[in-house]
Design a protein around this motif. Structure first.
Motif, PDB file in Angstrom:
ATOM      1  N   MET A   1       0.842  -1.189   0.000  1.00 43.63           N
ATOM      2  CA  MET A   1       0.000   0.000   0.000  1.00 43.63           C
ATOM      3  C   MET A   1       0.887   1.252   0.000  1.00 43.63           C
ATOM      4  N   GLU A   2       0.556   2.178  -0.863  1.00 42.94           N
ATOM      5  CA  GLU A   2       1.310   3.424  -0.914  1.00 42.94           C
ATOM      6  C   GLU A   2       1.065   4.250   0.353  1.00 42.94           C
ATOM      7  N   HIS A   3       2.117   4.964   0.798  1.00 47.99           N
ATOM      8  CA  HIS A   3       1.999   5.789   1.987  1.00 47.99           C
ATOM      9  C   HIS A   3       2.544   7.186   1.706  1.00 47.99           C
ATOM     10  N   VAL A   4       1.800   8.214   2.124  1.00 54.39           N
ATOM     11  CA  VAL A   4       2.248   9.594   1.981  1.00 54.39           C
ATOM     12  C   VAL A   4       2.136  10.291   3.335  1.00 54.39           C
ATOM     13  N   ASP A   5       2.835  11.409   3.449  1.00 54.95           N
ATOM     14  CA  ASP A   5       2.725  12.189   4.679  1.00 54.95           C
ATOM     15  C   ASP A   5       1.386  12.928   4.732  1.00 54.95           C
ATOM     16  N   VAL A   6       1.003  13.520   3.600  1.00 55.85           N
ATOM     17  CA  VAL A   6      -0.247  14.280   3.538  1.00 55.85           C
ATOM     18  C   VAL A   6      -1.010  13.902   2.275  1.00 55.85           C
ATOM     19  N   LEU A   7      -2.263  13.543   2.460  1.00 56.49           N
ATOM     20  CA  LEU A   7      -3.151  13.278   1.336  1.00 56.49           C
ATOM     21  C   LEU A   7      -4.063  14.489   1.179  1.00 56.49           C
ATOM     22  N   ILE A   8      -3.898  15.229   0.085  1.00 56.60           N
ATOM     23  CA  ILE A   8      -4.725  16.407  -0.191  1.00 56.60           C
ATOM     24  C   ILE A   8      -5.893  15.977  -1.062  1.00 56.60           C
ATOM     25  N   VAL A   9      -7.092  16.308  -0.640  1.00 57.25           N
ATOM     26  CA  VAL A   9      -8.296  15.932  -1.393  1.00 57.25           C
ATOM     27  C   VAL A   9      -8.811  17.172  -2.112  1.00 57.25           C
ATOM     28  N   GLY A  10      -8.703  17.172  -3.438  1.00 53.14           N
ATOM     29  CA  GLY A  10      -9.199  18.285  -4.234  1.00 53.14           C
ATOM     30  C   GLY A  10      -8.074  19.099  -4.852  1.00 53.14           C
ATOM     31  N   ALA A  11      -8.175  19.371  -6.158  1.00 58.46           N
ATOM     32  CA  ALA A  11      -7.149  20.125  -6.877  1.00 58.46           C
ATOM     33  C   ALA A  11      -7.710  21.442  -7.394  1.00 58.46           C
ATOM     34  N   GLY A  12      -8.542  22.089  -6.564  1.00 59.76           N
ATOM     35  CA  GLY A  12      -9.034  23.411  -6.887  1.00 59.76           C
ATOM     36  C   GLY A  12      -8.147  24.472  -6.267  1.00 59.76           C
ATOM     37  N   ILE A  13      -8.710  25.647  -6.039  1.00 57.46           N
ATOM     38  CA  ILE A  13      -7.906  26.757  -5.530  1.00 57.46           C
ATOM     39  C   ILE A  13      -7.317  26.448  -4.150  1.00 57.46           C
ATOM     40  N   SER A  14      -8.057  25.725  -3.302  1.00 53.93           N
ATOM     41  CA  SER A  14      -7.548  25.385  -1.970  1.00 53.93           C
ATOM     42  C   SER A  14      -6.498  24.292  -2.037  1.00 53.93           C
ATOM     43  N   GLY A  15      -6.725  23.270  -2.859  1.00 56.12           N
ATOM     44  CA  GLY A  15      -5.770  22.161  -2.957  1.00 56.12           C
ATOM     45  C   GLY A  15      -4.448  22.579  -3.555  1.00 56.12           C
ATOM     46  N   ILE A  16      -4.496  23.410  -4.601  1.00 57.62           N
ATOM     47  CA  ILE A  16      -3.258  23.907  -5.207  1.00 57.62           C
ATOM     48  C   ILE A  16      -2.510  24.780  -4.202  1.00 57.62           C
ATOM     49  N   GLY A  17      -3.255  25.609  -3.462  1.00 55.99           N
ATOM     50  CA  GLY A  17      -2.622  26.434  -2.433  1.00 55.99           C
ATOM     51  C   GLY A  17      -1.973  25.589  -1.351  1.00 55.99           C
ATOM     52  N   ILE A 128      -4.797   4.159  -0.107  1.00 58.72           N
ATOM     53  CA  ILE A 128      -3.617   4.983   0.135  1.00 58.72           C
ATOM     54  C   ILE A 128      -3.575   5.307   1.618  1.00 58.72           C
ATOM     55  N   ALA A 129      -2.415   5.092   2.226  1.00 58.28           N
ATOM     56  CA  ALA A 129      -2.242   5.423   3.645  1.00 58.28           C
ATOM     57  C   ALA A 129      -1.603   6.807   3.765  1.00 58.28           C
ATOM     58  N   ALA A 130      -1.970   7.531   4.811  1.00 54.89           N
ATOM     59  CA  ALA A 130      -1.454   8.883   4.993  1.00 54.89           C
ATOM     60  C   ALA A 130      -1.371   9.228   6.474  1.00 54.89           C
ATOM     61  N   ASN A 131      -0.333   9.967   6.835  1.00 56.79           N
ATOM     62  CA  ASN A 131      -0.247  10.458   8.208  1.00 56.79           C
ATOM     63  C   ASN A 131      -1.326  11.499   8.477  1.00 56.79           C
ATOM     64  N   TRP A 132      -1.581  12.334   7.464  1.00 54.65           N
ATOM     65  CA  TRP A 132      -2.574  13.394   7.573  1.00 54.65           C
ATOM     66  C   TRP A 132      -3.462  13.414   6.337  1.00 54.65           C
ATOM     67  N   ILE A 133      -4.695  13.828   6.527  1.00 54.44           N
ATOM     68  CA  ILE A 133      -5.581  14.157   5.409  1.00 54.44           C
ATOM     69  C   ILE A 133      -5.870  15.649   5.476  1.00 54.44           C
ATOM     70  N   PHE A 134      -5.680  16.326   4.347  1.00 51.14           N
ATOM     71  CA  PHE A 134      -6.034  17.739   4.232  1.00 51.14           C
ATOM     72  C   PHE A 134      -7.133  17.841   3.179  1.00 51.14           C
ATOM     73  N   CYS A 135      -8.343  18.113   3.632  1.00 51.56           N
ATOM     74  CA  CYS A 135      -9.489  18.128   2.722  1.00 51.56           C
ATOM     75  C   CYS A 135      -9.659  19.536   2.145  1.00 51.56           C
ATOM     76  N   ALA A 136      -9.468  19.642   0.832  1.00 53.82           N
ATOM     77  CA  ALA A 136      -9.549  20.927   0.142  1.00 53.82           C
ATOM     78  C   ALA A 136     -10.618  20.880  -0.950  1.00 53.82           C
ATOM     79  N   SER A 137     -11.690  20.153  -0.665  1.00 51.14           N
ATOM     80  CA  SER A 137     -12.712  19.925  -1.682  1.00 51.14           C
ATOM     81  C   SER A 137     -13.870  20.918  -1.613  1.00 51.14           C
TER      82      SER A 137
END
Length: 488
Positions: A1-17, A128-137
């Motif tokens: 299973m892939e692992h990331v430090d932060v999983l960002i949800v959404g590639a809009g203005i908040s996710g890109i930021g 996907i495993a992640a230490n953090w989820i940052f929801c930018a949706s």
């Protein structure tokens, strides 16, 4: 299973930021962005209706780190989308976006100090495993807008369209169009459609406050000629932040005076004898709902020209030829546009659970406007409703990065807000009168009555809290993962 430090949800203005701030402030952090749709840009790629534009100036709606260079400060979706994609390209964010990846569910394990997200990729499930989820949706559904029940809808012989599903090939030239609604979408659509339609009628049940604003910021354009770009942008941004805050505070403190000023401006912009109090005099105070800005008064200009009109009434039923109103009047139409609002959806519709217990959002309270009580290592981005959305998101992203660095320095794996008094009174997450918010309040988290459990809508206060204040707080618990328990 892939692992990331932060999983960002959404590639809009908040996710890109969020991706920019992570790459800049926490360069060692591994992150990926999951985007349910097939393109970056979020709202600005999704909506395709005529005239779509920002209702905030781009010097504050744009990113603090990237100057807005266009002469128009109230800009159309095409320019905003180009700006967002240029930002992503300049900072090599594109390579971290995975399209058609929708987070369906995420489960937190305290023993492992990580989230495991179930992701739908074109019908195939992966994790996907992640230490953090940052929801930018954001906070509304991308796949459908809100349309109330209209009696007789099926009898109408013309086309009925919701702006969120605008057909690319719709031909409205020379046709009679009725736009149902009075919010930002409606006041944007009406003047744009009126350029080629036979006539456009804005049919509203309740008036909205509408104010003309210059499409170009003369001072910003002048400063850009006199000063280095970033310096000019910083000055313009500070001035416009102060202006937004001043207008909002004045409207809240002196609602009667604000109402009189808006009415005077409307009267001057509309034709002589126009019934301003019937069509532009809402029953609520200024800024109890978001004030609609119209660049260079384009809505009023369409009304003066006679290519657009406003009707304030209730709908009795749709008919074969249009709409019959409660007053008995009939509006004939070839096309009816239901600019009747959005459907809210928290966290992209994903469900959450913590150690096997489902997260029921109304049972949780927002912490610093970016985390949830008793939900570890989860952050979200919701911008201002009374100012430019991105002002709040930028501060949240800065604070999030500072939080990650603090955890790394001290060897912490887990961070969770805990309310000192679980029985303390709460109130709705968004103190906002818009219909799309009111319809969904029972599905949203709550906010407390005082900081840090307030969902602040004040930029100055948030600068003190999120940018200049400490990341630690008596109500925020940090701890390292129990390695022995995890192994066992």
């Amino acid at each position: 299973m892939e692992h990331v430090d932060v999983l960002i949800v959404g590639a809009g203005i908040s996710g890109i930021g969020a991706a920019y701030y992570l790459r800049t402030h926490v360069p060692s952090a591994k992150f990926t962005i999951l985007e349910a749709r097939g393109a970056t840009g979020g709202t600005w790629d999704l909506f395709r209706y005529p005239g779509i534009r920002s209702d905030s100036d781009l010097h504050t709606f744009g990113y603090e780190f990237k100057p807005w260079r266009d002469r128009e400060s109230i800009a159309g979706a095409d320019k905003i989308l180009a700006y967002l994609r240029e930002t992503a390209e300049e900072h090599d964010i594109d390579r971290d976006v995975r399209f058609h990846h929708r987070v369906v569910n995420a489960e937190w394990s305290t023993a492992d100090a990580r989230w495991v997200a179930d992701v739908d990729h074109d019908g195939e499930m992966l994790q996907i495993a992640a230490n953090w989820i940052f929801c930018a949706s954001g906070y509304y559904r991308y796949d459908e807008g809100y349309t109330p029940h209209f009696e007789g809808r099926d009898t109408f012989r013309g086309e009925i369209i919701h702006p969120q599903q605008w057909p690319e090939d719709l031909d409205y030239a020379g046709k009679r169009v009725v736009v149902i609604g009075s919010g930002a979408t409606a006041v944007t659509l009406v003047p744009a459609l009126a350029e080629t339609a036979d006539h456009v009628t804005m049919l509203q049940r309740t008036p909205t406050y509408v104010m003309p604003v210059p499409a170009q910021d003369a001072l910003a354009n002048r400063l850009r000629k006199l000063l280095p770009e970033h310096r000019a942008y910083a000055i313009t941004r500070r001035l416009n932040i102060a202006k937004q805050a001043g207008v909002w505070k004045f409207a809240q403190r002196y609602p009667k005076a604000a109402r009189r000023i808006i009415r005077a401006v409307n009267t001057k912009a509309l034709p002589p004898g126009f019934p301003v109090d019937e069509h532009f005099n809402p029953p609520y105070g200024p800024w109890d709902q978001r004030l609609c800005a119209v660049p260079d008064g384009d809505l009023f200009r369409s009304i003066r020209r006679g290519t657009a009109s406003v009707v304030t009434d209730r709908i009795d039923t749709f008919t074969e030829a249009g709409i019959r109103l409660a007053s008995g009047r009939e509006l004939e139409a070839d096309i009816i546009v239901t600019a009747t609002g959005l459907n809210l959806q928290t966290f992209g519709g994903a469900t959450l659970s913590v150690d096997g217990r489902p997260v029921h959002l109304p049972d949780h309270v927002a912490f610093k406007g970016m985390m949830l009580s008793d939900v570890p290592n989860f952050a979200f981005a919701i911008g201002y409703t009374n100012a430019s959305w991105t002002l709040k998101v930028g501060l949240l992203c800065e604070h999030f990065c500072r939080l990650l660095l603090h955890m790394r320095r001290h060897g912490y794996d887990i961070c969770v807000p805990e309310r000192p008094d679980p029985d303390a009174p709460t109130r709705p997450l968004l103190d906002f009168g818009a219909g799309y918010v009111q319809r969904a309040l029972d599905q949203l988290p709550r906010q407390g009555l005082r900081g840090p459990w307030l969902m602040s809508m004040n930029y100055g206060s948030d600068v003190k809290l999120l940018r200049n204040g400490p990341v630690t707080d008596p109500d925020l618990r940090f701890r390292a993962r129990d390695r022995a328990e995890a192994s066992r």
